[in-house]
Motif scaffolding. Sequence first.
Motif, mmCIF file in Angstrom:
data_model
loop_
_atom_site.group_PDB
_atom_site.id
_atom_site.type_symbol
_atom_site.label_atom_id
_atom_site.label_comp_id
_atom_site.label_asym_id
_atom_site.label_seq_id
_atom_site.Cartn_x
_atom_site.Cartn_y
_atom_site.Cartn_z
ATOM 1 N N GLU A 147 0.818 -1.229 0.000
ATOM 2 C CA GLU A 147 0.000 0.000 0.000
ATOM 3 C C GLU A 147 0.842 1.265 0.000
ATOM 4 O OE1 GLU A 147 -3.812 -2.003 2.310
ATOM 5 O OE2 GLU A 147 -2.453 -0.677 3.413
ATOM 6 N N THR A 148 2.037 1.195 0.595
ATOM 7 C CA THR A 148 2.854 2.409 0.730
ATOM 8 C C THR A 148 3.965 2.509 -0.323
ATOM 9 O OG1 THR A 148 4.196 1.255 2.364
ATOM 10 C CG2 THR A 148 2.436 2.672 3.216
ATOM 11 N N HIS A 149 4.074 1.521 -1.190
ATOM 12 C CA HIS A 149 5.085 1.572 -2.250
ATOM 13 C C HIS A 149 4.394 1.423 -3.611
ATOM 14 C CE1 HIS A 149 7.507 0.714 1.277
ATOM 15 N NE2 HIS A 149 8.565 1.132 0.610
ATOM 16 N N ALA A 150 4.137 2.559 -4.230
ATOM 17 C CA ALA A 150 3.409 2.536 -5.505
ATOM 18 C C ALA A 150 4.159 1.724 -6.565
ATOM 19 C CB ALA A 150 3.183 3.964 -6.001
ATOM 20 N N ASP A 151 5.470 1.674 -6.424
ATOM 21 C CA ASP A 151 6.285 0.952 -7.420
ATOM 22 C C ASP A 151 6.576 -0.504 -6.994
ATOM 23 O OD1 ASP A 151 7.865 1.430 -5.245
ATOM 24 O OD2 ASP A 151 9.659 1.992 -6.393
ATOM 25 N N TYR A 152 5.735 -1.042 -6.083
ATOM 26 C CA TYR A 152 6.050 -2.371 -5.522
ATOM 27 C C TYR A 152 6.166 -3.466 -6.585
ATOM 28 C CZ TYR A 152 1.316 -4.279 -5.980
ATOM 29 O OH TYR A 152 0.139 -4.763 -6.478
ATOM 30 N N ARG A 153 5.507 -3.257 -7.718
ATOM 31 C CA ARG A 153 5.563 -4.279 -8.776
ATOM 32 C C ARG A 153 6.982 -4.492 -9.300
ATOM 33 N NH1 ARG A 153 1.461 -6.744 -10.352
ATOM 34 N NH2 ARG A 153 -0.589 -6.102 -9.676
ATOM 35 N N GLU A 154 7.802 -3.461 -9.118
ATOM 36 C CA GLU A 154 9.202 -3.601 -9.568
ATOM 37 C C GLU A 154 10.039 -4.398 -8.562
ATOM 38 O OE1 GLU A 154 10.448 0.468 -10.450
ATOM 39 O OE2 GLU A 154 8.489 0.656 -11.440
ATOM 40 N N HIS A 155 9.485 -4.619 -7.345
ATOM 41 C CA HIS A 155 10.246 -5.337 -6.298
ATOM 42 C C HIS A 155 9.568 -6.636 -5.892
ATOM 43 C CE1 HIS A 155 12.021 -1.404 -5.965
ATOM 44 N NE2 HIS A 155 10.856 -0.903 -5.627
ATOM 45 N N MET A 156 8.757 -7.186 -6.766
ATOM 46 C CA MET A 156 7.981 -8.391 -6.412
ATOM 47 C C MET A 156 8.877 -9.526 -5.898
ATOM 48 S SD MET A 156 4.588 -8.182 -7.250
ATOM 49 C CE MET A 156 3.911 -9.474 -8.270
ATOM 50 N N ALA A 157 9.986 -9.768 -6.571
ATOM 51 C CA ALA A 157 10.859 -10.884 -6.181
ATOM 52 C C ALA A 157 11.468 -10.641 -4.802
ATOM 53 C CB ALA A 157 11.952 -11.086 -7.224
ATOM 54 N N ASP A 158 11.824 -9.380 -4.509
ATOM 55 C CA ASP A 158 12.397 -9.073 -3.191
ATOM 56 C C ASP A 158 11.331 -9.174 -2.095
ATOM 57 O OD1 ASP A 158 14.921 -8.650 -4.247
ATOM 58 O OD2 ASP A 158 14.582 -6.500 -4.563
ATOM 59 N N ILE A 159 10.103 -8.785 -2.428
ATOM 60 C CA ILE A 159 9.015 -8.918 -1.439
ATOM 61 C C ILE A 159 8.810 -10.410 -1.144
ATOM 62 C CG2 ILE A 159 6.555 -8.550 -0.961
ATOM 63 C CD1 ILE A 159 6.646 -6.136 -2.898
ATOM 64 N N ALA A 160 8.726 -11.212 -2.200
ATOM 65 C CA ALA A 160 8.516 -12.663 -2.019
ATOM 66 C C ALA A 160 9.657 -13.273 -1.210
ATOM 67 C CB ALA A 160 8.407 -13.346 -3.383
ATOM 68 N N ALA A 161 10.892 -12.890 -1.546
ATOM 69 C CA ALA A 161 12.062 -13.449 -0.840
ATOM 70 C C ALA A 161 12.100 -12.995 0.617
ATOM 71 C CB ALA A 161 13.341 -13.048 -1.568
ATOM 72 N N GLY A 162 11.790 -11.714 0.853
ATOM 73 C CA GLY A 162 11.801 -11.176 2.226
ATOM 74 C C GLY A 162 10.724 -11.836 3.075
ATOM 75 N N PHE A 163 9.549 -12.026 2.473
ATOM 76 C CA PHE A 163 8.448 -12.688 3.186
ATOM 77 C C PHE A 163 8.813 -14.142 3.497
ATOM 78 C CE2 PHE A 163 5.005 -15.738 2.465
ATOM 79 C CZ PHE A 163 4.240 -15.492 3.592
ATOM 80 N N GLU A 164 9.299 -14.846 2.485
ATOM 81 C CA GLU A 164 9.659 -16.266 2.660
ATOM 82 C C GLU A 164 10.711 -16.418 3.759
ATOM 83 O OE1 GLU A 164 10.336 -19.672 -0.513
ATOM 84 O OE2 GLU A 164 12.108 -18.426 -0.374
ATOM 85 N N GLU A 165 11.692 -15.513 3.751
ATOM 86 C CA GLU A 165 12.767 -15.586 4.740
ATOM 87 C C GLU A 165 12.224 -15.391 6.160
ATOM 88 O OE1 GLU A 165 15.410 -16.650 3.537
ATOM 89 O OE2 GLU A 165 16.759 -16.548 5.260
ATOM 90 N N ALA A 166 11.275 -14.464 6.299
ATOM 91 C CA ALA A 166 10.698 -14.209 7.630
ATOM 92 C C ALA A 166 9.987 -15.467 8.140
ATOM 93 C CB ALA A 166 9.729 -13.025 7.555
ATOM 94 N N VAL A 167 9.254 -16.153 7.268
ATOM 95 C CA VAL A 167 8.534 -17.372 7.678
ATOM 96 C C VAL A 167 9.543 -18.476 8.012
ATOM 97 C CG1 VAL A 167 6.928 -19.181 6.931
ATOM 98 C CG2 VAL A 167 6.514 -16.812 6.250
ATOM 99 N N VAL A 168 10.502 -18.670 7.118
ATOM 100 C CA VAL A 168 11.475 -19.757 7.259
ATOM 101 C C VAL A 168 12.332 -19.571 8.526
ATOM 102 C CG1 VAL A 168 13.580 -20.689 6.197
ATOM 103 C CG2 VAL A 168 11.522 -20.382 4.820
ATOM 104 N N ASP A 169 12.686 -18.324 8.796
ATOM 105 C CA ASP A 169 13.488 -17.994 9.973
ATOM 106 C C ASP A 169 12.818 -18.476 11.253
ATOM 107 O OD1 ASP A 169 15.877 -16.874 10.417
ATOM 108 O OD2 ASP A 169 15.177 -14.812 10.665
#
Length: 333
Positions: free
Chosen positions: A223-245
């Motif tokens: 919601e706060t990053h209008a350009d989030y579509r350009e960082h989809m892979a980093d969002i997915a990786a950051g989310f996955e890492e938080a769960v896996v951790d």
Amino acid sequence: MKILGIETSCDETAAAVVENGFLVRSSVVASQVDVHHAYGGVVPELAARKHMENICIVVDQALAEAGVNLGDINGIAVTRGPGLVGALLVGFSFAKALSYGMGVPWIGVDHLKGHLNSVFLGHQKPAFPFVALLVSGGHTGIYHVTSHIEARLMGQTRDDAAGEAFDKVAKMLELGYPGGVLISEMAVQGDPEKIHFPRAWIDKTRYAFSFSGLKTAVKRYIETHADYREHMADIAAGFEEAVVDVLSQKLLHAAEETGCRDMAVVGGVAANRRLRKKIAEAAGERGLKLHVPDISLCGDNAAMIAAAGYHYLADPEGPRGRLDDDVYSRAQA
Ligand code: KG4
Ligand code: ZN
């Protein structure tokens, strides 16, 4: 002893033939993803109807692939719960009728005990007692497993299951359904350190989980990053890492606290490569043994139900299914 396993707790119609609780002769899984895809999640009524269409075909295929006839089957194991009641009833009623017609014993198996037994379907088997992380779309918990049919729940999620969080974040990113695989595929191209999402430890020394805050953090980021579509892979990786951790650290802590040398990771999310790798590395450093099912046996399947069912049916004094047994929707205490 050959057991026919049947599983219809959610959106997979599955049948399998397993010998002596570990040798998979066949494992057929008919996925309903195409049916539920348009709705972004499983529609219970549609799942039940699809199971009705599929069940005879899937059971026939499991027998054929195993190279056996119904006459070779010594017993039937079927998922009793937890799951969607309408879906469960299809497999459960089918198993009752088939066993009555064949004159062989049958047993209703807890779906979670099935997942815990999936780790015995490979070459390497864990030694009892061991600690197991069960991570799926409906459940996330850590168990102290003392036998094929006995396990103590050490702690579980207070809100979403890990798989559910994967599915919901995939929906937010408009990746589609089911989301776990899609997020993990996208995460491979991202940097897990770039965007830091919060980890909910609750209490680092205990085994309760919470994933709703993490889900909200991803939503806020979008919601706060209008350009989030350009960082989809980093969002997915950051989310996955938080769960896996969180998952990996809590499992390792459970092994340490109980003194278990063997650990297992089971359930749909156990197919996640990042999770498998992280726990395997940590296990190697500590001299612990990690057991994970083959990827094809992480998600819902009937081989794990047959494997668990064998341990009841092989015991002459063990419990047997009765015609007035019923299914249950929620996990049993
Ligand atoms: O065990 P399962 O097939 O069904 C339940 O009993 O819930 O687990 C399904 C869950 C889904 O939430 C799916 O998104 C997740 O497992 N999943 C994954 C992966 N593959 C499946 N989650 C993360 N990474 C994966 N590679
Ligand atoms: Zn499952």
